[in-house]
Scaffold this active site. Sequence first.
Site, PDB file in Angstrom:
ATOM      1  N   ARG A 127      -6.871  26.310  -5.953  1.00  0.00           N
ATOM      2  CA  ARG A 127      -7.771  26.331  -4.801  1.00  0.00           C
ATOM      3  C   ARG A 127      -8.840  25.249  -4.920  1.00  0.00           C
ATOM      4  O   ARG A 127      -9.165  24.582  -3.935  1.00  0.00           O
ATOM      5  CB  ARG A 127      -8.432  27.702  -4.685  1.00  0.00           C
ATOM      6  CG  ARG A 127      -9.454  27.766  -3.566  1.00  0.00           C
ATOM      7  CD  ARG A 127     -10.073  29.131  -3.425  1.00  0.00           C
ATOM      8  NE  ARG A 127     -11.058  29.130  -2.349  1.00  0.00           N
ATOM      9  CZ  ARG A 127     -11.654  30.220  -1.880  1.00  0.00           C
ATOM     10  NH1 ARG A 127     -11.387  31.396  -2.403  1.00  0.00           N
ATOM     11  NH2 ARG A 127     -12.531  30.130  -0.899  1.00  0.00           N
ATOM     12  N   CYS A 176      -4.831  39.852   8.642  1.00  0.00           N
ATOM     13  CA  CYS A 176      -6.028  39.059   8.349  1.00  0.00           C
ATOM     14  C   CYS A 176      -7.232  39.922   8.658  1.00  0.00           C
ATOM     15  O   CYS A 176      -7.186  40.803   9.521  1.00  0.00           O
ATOM     16  CB  CYS A 176      -6.044  37.790   9.207  1.00  0.00           C
ATOM     17  SG  CYS A 176      -7.474  36.715   8.931  1.00  0.00           S
ATOM     18  N   ASN A 233      -2.484  33.984   2.174  1.00  0.00           N
ATOM     19  CA  ASN A 233      -2.651  32.813   3.034  1.00  0.00           C
ATOM     20  C   ASN A 233      -1.724  31.677   2.640  1.00  0.00           C
ATOM     21  O   ASN A 233      -1.344  31.566   1.475  1.00  0.00           O
ATOM     22  CB  ASN A 233      -4.104  32.330   2.954  1.00  0.00           C
ATOM     23  CG  ASN A 233      -5.039  33.198   3.769  1.00  0.00           C
ATOM     24  OD1 ASN A 233      -4.734  33.564   4.892  1.00  0.00           O
ATOM     25  ND2 ASN A 233      -6.188  33.539   3.210  1.00  0.00           N
ATOM     26  N   HIS A 265      -6.217  32.225  11.612  1.00  0.00           N
ATOM     27  CA  HIS A 265      -7.313  31.291  11.345  1.00  0.00           C
ATOM     28  C   HIS A 265      -7.469  30.248  12.456  1.00  0.00           C
ATOM     29  O   HIS A 265      -8.005  29.158  12.223  1.00  0.00           O
ATOM     30  CB  HIS A 265      -7.142  30.614   9.978  1.00  0.00           C
ATOM     31  CG  HIS A 265      -7.355  31.574   8.841  1.00  0.00           C
ATOM     32  ND1 HIS A 265      -7.352  31.176   7.523  1.00  0.00           N
ATOM     33  CD2 HIS A 265      -7.588  32.915   8.825  1.00  0.00           C
ATOM     34  CE1 HIS A 265      -7.568  32.229   6.749  1.00  0.00           C
ATOM     35  NE2 HIS A 265      -7.710  33.296   7.533  1.00  0.00           N
ATOM     36  N   TYR A 281     -13.256  29.690  11.588  1.00  0.00           N
ATOM     37  CA  TYR A 281     -12.377  28.587  11.182  1.00  0.00           C
ATOM     38  C   TYR A 281     -12.325  27.482  12.236  1.00  0.00           C
ATOM     39  O   TYR A 281     -11.943  26.356  11.919  1.00  0.00           O
ATOM     40  CB  TYR A 281     -10.965  29.101  10.902  1.00  0.00           C
ATOM     41  CG  TYR A 281     -10.875  29.899   9.626  1.00  0.00           C
ATOM     42  CD1 TYR A 281     -10.698  29.277   8.398  1.00  0.00           C
ATOM     43  CD2 TYR A 281     -10.987  31.284   9.648  1.00  0.00           C
ATOM     44  CE1 TYR A 281     -10.635  30.003   7.227  1.00  0.00           C
ATOM     45  CE2 TYR A 281     -10.923  32.028   8.477  1.00  0.00           C
ATOM     46  CZ  TYR A 281     -10.746  31.380   7.274  1.00  0.00           C
ATOM     47  OH  TYR A 281     -10.684  32.113   6.117  1.00  0.00           O
TER      48      TYR A 281
END
Length: 421
Positions: A90, A164, A144, A194, A244
């Site tokens: 990440r 989500c 995700n 998102h 987002y």
Amino acid sequence: MKLTVVGGGSTYTPELIDGFARLRDTLPIEELVLVDPAADRLDLVGGLARRIFAKQGHPGRITTTSDLDAGVQGADAVLLQLRVGGQAARERDETWPLECGCVGQETTGAGGLAKALRTVPVVLDIAERVRRTNPDAWIIDFTNPVGIVTRALLQAGHKAVGLCNVAIGFQRKFAALLGVAPGEVHLDHVGLNHLTWELGVRLGGPDGANVLPKLLAEHGDAVADDLHLPRQVLDRLGVVPSYYLRYYYAHDEVVRELGSKPSRAAEVAEMERRLLKMYGDPALDEKPELLAERGGAFYSEAAVDLAASLLGNGGSPVQVVNTYNNGTLPFLADDAVIEVQARVDASGAVPLAVPDLDPLYAGLIAHVTAYEDLALEAALRGGRDRVFRALLAHPLVGQYEHAEGLTDRLIAHNREHLAWA
């Protein structure tokens, strides 16, 4: 009823456990299995999970294992919440895109594509092993990028629904602002994972009065502050975009911000270090307050509601999920995966009808869906050209020089996770 959580060693898991304990009448779990290859984390999380169940008087049994096949054997539902490559991956997803002047984020843009490429093959392998041991099990995907992962699962013929926490977060926030119970608030939630907008906020049910204009008039400043968007943007749109959308509506501003401070991944890694230390305290028997800063708020309540409905044990008849479009948005293919309100029961999720969308939203949805088509092809088939095409198609990239540079960086940083590289 047996549930299995793959990625059970996540620091998220105590949030899930707390929900299972509090909402045991909605989802009466007899056995909960936490599966994770990281045995040290699994021991810490599993110990806290048992203490939470014991404190709240839940009679269910919690077991832990690193053996996936054993863990999913006989499960009625399998919840996926894994992170291939961990926080280190990440961290890279959030940093190398900035070198090309693009947003560095773990679920969208170039970083999101990297995560999809790492994740889809692993999730499909897990799902196939679930199908071999229990073909009737539902797979609930919280991993995700949820839209792409759910589409991969559905196209492979698995019984899957994507989840989500964005919608339930808005529901709880709006309920607090309006002074009503969360169950009274229903959202006209439309888009892709998102990439969603709240087109309406209804009281009492899906056909209730739309109080979104009142909400924005009286609480627009608070909503805008949460989204880190100017109030006038909300007033001009007349809807509430997911946070987002800031990556699209304020791209250059976000890139400057991200380049001037530590990554979110670095913050989360430090938070996880502290959380795991807390989880090892044998006196701790509830989720710590620090966990609220980790993200995933209300995830447990959404997961319980969805699992209960899919397993025929009640649950809300209408929920926001990720599932096949099937004509709901007429400008998308039937097998596109969208995030909308749907009727959910033991047969699966069926989207509710959606009004004609303003081109401002429909155009971006179509654009990002085209990217997701190419991203899934790259995840399933590999190859530098497919990665480049997906990046060039993404509206947060969209320039060939950026796409070339990002392709090289993506492959270099993820080679160990890409069988074809």
